[in-house]
Every structure is written in structure tokens, then in C-alpha cells.
Write a protein that holds these residues in place. Structure first.
Motif, PDB file in Angstrom:
ATOM      1  N   LEU A  55       0.829  -1.208   0.000  1.00  0.00           N
ATOM      2  CA  LEU A  55       0.000   0.000   0.000  1.00  0.00           C
ATOM      3  C   LEU A  55       0.865   1.260   0.000  1.00  0.00           C
ATOM      4  O   LEU A  55       0.565   2.230  -0.703  1.00  0.00           O
ATOM      5  CB  LEU A  55      -0.955  -0.005   1.195  1.00  0.00           C
ATOM      6  CG  LEU A  55      -2.128  -0.983   1.096  1.00  0.00           C
ATOM      7  CD1 LEU A  55      -2.846  -1.118   2.433  1.00  0.00           C
ATOM      8  CD2 LEU A  55      -3.098  -0.552   0.006  1.00  0.00           C
ATOM      9  N   ASN A  56       1.933   1.242   0.785  1.00  0.00           N
ATOM     10  CA  ASN A  56       2.839   2.397   0.796  1.00  0.00           C
ATOM     11  C   ASN A  56       3.522   2.587  -0.549  1.00  0.00           C
ATOM     12  O   ASN A  56       3.741   3.720  -0.980  1.00  0.00           O
ATOM     13  CB  ASN A  56       3.878   2.264   1.919  1.00  0.00           C
ATOM     14  CG  ASN A  56       3.355   2.778   3.242  1.00  0.00           C
ATOM     15  OD1 ASN A  56       2.783   3.866   3.305  1.00  0.00           O
ATOM     16  ND2 ASN A  56       3.533   2.010   4.298  1.00  0.00           N
ATOM     17  N   TYR A  58       2.205   1.873  -3.455  1.00  0.00           N
ATOM     18  CA  TYR A  58       1.203   2.515  -4.317  1.00  0.00           C
ATOM     19  C   TYR A  58       1.063   3.995  -3.952  1.00  0.00           C
ATOM     20  O   TYR A  58       0.967   4.857  -4.821  1.00  0.00           O
ATOM     21  CB  TYR A  58      -0.156   1.821  -4.190  1.00  0.00           C
ATOM     22  CG  TYR A  58      -0.235   0.482  -4.883  1.00  0.00           C
ATOM     23  CD1 TYR A  58      -0.102   0.379  -6.263  1.00  0.00           C
ATOM     24  CD2 TYR A  58      -0.457  -0.689  -4.163  1.00  0.00           C
ATOM     25  CE1 TYR A  58      -0.184  -0.848  -6.909  1.00  0.00           C
ATOM     26  CE2 TYR A  58      -0.542  -1.919  -4.799  1.00  0.00           C
ATOM     27  CZ  TYR A  58      -0.397  -1.994  -6.165  1.00  0.00           C
ATOM     28  OH  TYR A  58      -0.477  -3.212  -6.794  1.00  0.00           O
ATOM     29  N   LYS A  59       1.066   4.274  -2.657  1.00  0.00           N
ATOM     30  CA  LYS A  59       0.899   5.656  -2.186  1.00  0.00           C
ATOM     31  C   LYS A  59       2.040   6.548  -2.674  1.00  0.00           C
ATOM     32  O   LYS A  59       1.830   7.688  -3.086  1.00  0.00           O
ATOM     33  CB  LYS A  59       0.829   5.661  -0.652  1.00  0.00           C
ATOM     34  CG  LYS A  59       0.404   6.972  -0.035  1.00  0.00           C
ATOM     35  CD  LYS A  59       0.188   6.796   1.466  1.00  0.00           C
ATOM     36  CE  LYS A  59      -0.521   7.983   2.072  1.00  0.00           C
ATOM     37  NZ  LYS A  59      -0.877   7.747   3.494  1.00  0.00           N
ATOM     38  N   ALA A  72      -4.741   4.038  -1.925  1.00  0.00           N
ATOM     39  CA  ALA A  72      -3.660   4.113  -0.937  1.00  0.00           C
ATOM     40  C   ALA A  72      -3.457   5.533  -0.413  1.00  0.00           C
ATOM     41  O   ALA A  72      -3.197   5.726   0.781  1.00  0.00           O
ATOM     42  CB  ALA A  72      -2.365   3.574  -1.539  1.00  0.00           C
ATOM     43  N   MET A  80      -3.950   1.632   7.063  1.00  0.00           N
ATOM     44  CA  MET A  80      -3.205   0.561   6.389  1.00  0.00           C
ATOM     45  C   MET A  80      -2.941  -0.591   7.338  1.00  0.00           C
ATOM     46  O   MET A  80      -3.115  -1.761   6.980  1.00  0.00           O
ATOM     47  CB  MET A  80      -1.886   1.096   5.832  1.00  0.00           C
ATOM     48  CG  MET A  80      -2.032   1.994   4.649  1.00  0.00           C
ATOM     49  SD  MET A  80      -0.382   2.399   4.013  1.00  0.00           S
ATOM     50  CE  MET A  80      -0.789   3.725   2.894  1.00  0.00           C
TER      51      MET A  80
END
Length: 199
Positions: A55-56, A58-59, A72, A80
Motif C-alpha cells: 500500500l505504501n 502505491y501511495k 492508498a 493501512m
């Protein structure tokens, strides 16, 4: 790192926060059409640290996928951690399946890629919590993901991980597809757990 940099995840809160996830990851057989048609990855049973790491990525834009980036970016570190704890809490039924032996050609490809050195025994026991379990993941998704590590200078597609980029680039797409097909056939902890609303 300070403790607040890595909040503890709460699976109960994560279930409440997973509404934006279930429309893709909670429907058996659901397929995405970007960047090509493939089954969305199974995340139930994946490690919590890996889910947070993904997720990070993607962020930060290290993993390029417009939909996942939009999701994200909307999540706090606590969100998260909670969502990751929720999906990590899904335990697959105990399996007695025996891993099929790879063909000689695939065995050589896996050896060349040194996949088990990070993803562990049976490609299902990563040596670090931020690495994913691969065994049994949808083969078409694995193929798309592996190709993404080879993609450069594309605003919407690609994965900027130096280690995986170095691993994937020496292989032809046909070789990546062969590896993905075999890895997808392995016994797995991964599954799709439908949301109660869809059962």
C-alpha cells in the motif's frame, strides 16, 4: 523507527475499513482490466507487513496503478495497519496438498531468479515480512506483476523496486509466464474471502 511509525493493526477496525477493498479483492474470480485482463491478487492470508508495504508503494508511486494509488493515498498509516491486520487474519484451511514438481525448464528459471532466497520455502514463507507469499497466487496476476518490474518510463504502469527489477529484466515474457504458471499451482495460504454482504 519510532513506534508511532508502525502502528499496530486491529483486524476488527480493519474489517470496517476494508469497504473499498472488497469490491475487487473479496469477489471470487473477479478480474481487472488494467493494464490487461487478469484476476486481482488474493490478499487474504498474505502477511500484514507485506500488505502495508505494498500500500505504501502505491501511495508513493513506486507501484504504478491509478486505482490502487487513489485508494492508498486516502489511507492513513493506521488505516493501512488495520486493513492489513484484517486480511492477514484470514487463515486458509490446512492443506495436505503436495507441491507439484516443476519441469526441468521451470526449475532452471526459478534457480536463475533465486526466487526462494526471498520468498522462502515453497515460495510461501518469505524471509522478511515485507515480502509477499507467492505460492498459489493467481498466475495471470503474477505474470502482470513480474512484467511491471520490467516496465520503465511509463506514467501509469510499472513497479520501481530495484531488487525485483533486477530479477525480472533478464527473463523473456514467455519465461516469466512459465514461472508464474508454476508458482500459481503451488499449495498456498492465500485465498479470496468474500465479504458477508456478498455471500
Amino acid at each position: 523507527m519510532h513506534a508511532q511509525d508502525n502502528p499496530a493493526g486491529d483486524p476488527v477496525n480493519g474489517q470496517k475499513k476494508a469497504a473499498m477493498c472488497i469490491g475487487c479483492h473479496g469477489i471470487p474470480g473477479y478480474r481487472a482490466s488494467f493494464p490487461e485482463i487478469h484476476q486481482v491478487p488474493m490478499i487474504s492470508g498474505q502477511g500484514a507487513k507485506y500488505i502495508v508495504s505494498a500500500l505504501n508503494a502505491y501511495k508513493k508511486g513506486e507501484r504504478k496503478h491509478p486505482t490502487m494509488r487513489g485508494i492508498a493515498i486516502s489511507l492513513s498509516d493506521q488505516d493501512m495497519a488495520d486493513v492489513a491486520a484484517f486480511y492477514a487474519s484470514h487463515q486458509a484451511p490446512a492443506s495436505t496438498a503436495v507441491a507439484p514438481a516443476p519441469s526441468a525448464a521451470v526449475a532452471e528459471l526459478l534457480k536463475k531468479g533465486n526466487c526462494a532466497s526471498c520468498h522462502g520455502e515453497g515460495l510461501n514463507k518469505p524471509i522478511d515480512g515485507t515480502y509477499p507469499k507467492l505460492a498459489g497466487q493467481h498466475a495471470d496476476y503474477l505474470y502482470v506483476a513480474l512484467k511491471a518490474y520490467k516496465t520503465e518510463n511509463n506514467a501509469n504502469v510499472g513497479r520501481g523496486n530495484a531488487i525485483m527489477g533486477g530479477m525480472a529484466k533478464p527473463f523473456s515474457n514467455a519465461e516469466l509466464q512459465s514461472m508464474a504458471s508454476y508458482i500459481g499451482s503451488l499449495p498456498s495460504d492465500l485465498q479470496v474471502v468474500p465479504n458477508a454482504k456478498f455471500r
